[in-house]
Design an enzyme around this catalytic site. Structure first.
Site, short mmCIF file in Angstrom:
data_model
loop_
_atom_site.label_atom_id
_atom_site.label_comp_id
_atom_site.label_asym_id
_atom_site.label_seq_id
_atom_site.Cartn_x
_atom_site.Cartn_y
_atom_site.Cartn_z
CG LEU A 142 -1.99 -1.01 1.38
CD1 LEU A 142 -2.75 -0.82 2.70
CD2 LEU A 142 -2.96 -0.97 0.21
CG ASP A 143 0.63 4.25 -3.06
OD1 ASP A 143 1.49 3.46 -3.47
OD2 ASP A 143 -0.23 4.78 -3.79
CE LYS A 144 5.43 8.77 4.80
NZ LYS A 144 6.47 9.81 4.72
#
Length: 303
Positions: A142-144
């Site tokens: 998952l993106d930051k």
């Protein structure tokens, strides 16, 4: 309750919660509520990712707090040694997999700048406490700035099985997306071929086979003149797929300057949350389903 009893209770607590009463910059707010600490000590707490605001980790000193928000502070650095996972919680664990609920602001894996304050590093330390030879492997990311359900494998074999058979094993991946503007259609889908530029920006092409095919389905849950809350289902799992497709639709994800967002700090984070992950267990083949509640800030903005 006496002051001594309150003091003792706070010492035992793993975190402290404070409600914001008036607008203030985060650092100044922390210096007030943590008046017994030095300025450098408070800055260190922020830098270590021990401060969360509602549903996301915040490390910026000048983040503007709004009345009604809740600021949570992990008690101290020792809390990390007490099995407190910063910016994440474990939803499920067995011999083969770990499923977590990741907060916005926590990296999935290490970068050149940050090696330790990541979901992977924390889980690696966590499983090594039981046996030093234990390991954790990334199955997907998952993106930051995206929160929600994320899965890790406990062996290379399970990781490979999940990744090599992802389309067959994974039954549902549903996201909540808070986007800018009032989406007129109740539901729809976007189909395109995604490519990556030299500057690592993903973009859509309508030319068949000009990149990786990506299909995103969406349903409007609620909306007002400024924002819409969408339920988004991925038919394919490409890099930044939802973010690019929402930009294509003309309703970019809130806080996503990379892909067209114009609102500044509407909710203090990216408006993207992985709310459901369902898959057949890689060993038992049992159907499993995990949910992470949609952040309150998404619901409040789109009412």
């Amino acid at each position: 309750m006496s002051k001594n009893k309150i003091s003792n209770y706070r010492k035992e607590a793993k975190s402290l919660n404070y409600e914001v009463k008036e607008p203030a910059e985060l650092l100044e707010f922390l210096l007030k509520v943590l008046s017994n600490r030095s300025r450098n000590s408070v800055k260190s707490i922020l830098a270590r990712g021990q401060v969360t605001i509602d549903d996301h980790i915040e490390t910026k000193y000048n983040y503007m707090l709004r009345p009604g928000q809740t600021v949570t502070i992990l008690k101290n650095k020792a809390a990390i040694k007490q099995d407190v996972l910063i910016g994440m919680s474990i939803l499920h664990e067995d011999e083969d997999i770990i499923v977590i609920n990741k907060e916005a602001g926590l990296l999935s894996i290490a970068t050149e700048k940050e090696k330790k304050q990541t979901a992977l590093h924390q889980l690696m330390e966590y499983v090594k406490k039981e046996d030093h030879d234990n390991r954790v492997f990334v199955v997907h990311r998952l993106d930051k700035d995206t929160s929600g359900v994320m899965m890790f494998a406990k062996s290379e074999q399970v990781k490979r099985k999940m990744q090599d058979n992802w389309k067959e094993i994974v039954k549902e991946r549903t996201y909540a997306a808070l986007v800018e503007g009032q989406v007129p259609k109740e539901k729809g889908y976007i189909s395109s071929w995604l490519r990556e530029s030299k500057t690592h920006l993903m973009y859509s092409s309508q030319t068949e086979n000009d990149g990786l095919h990506a299909i995103t389905h969406y349903k409007r849950i609620q909306s007002n003149e400024d924002f819409s809350l969408l339920e988004v289902q991925l038919e394919t799992g490409r890099k930044n797929q939802i973010r690019v497709h929402m930009q294509d639709l003309g309703y970019p994800v809130v806080g996503d300057k990379k892909y067209g967002s114009k609102q500044r700090n509407a909710i203090g984070r990216l408006g993207l949350h992985a709310k459901v992950l369902s898959f057949n267990h890689p060993t038992t083949n049992q159907l499993m389903l995990f949910k992470a509640d949609v952040p309150q800030s998404f619901l409040a903005k789109s009412r």
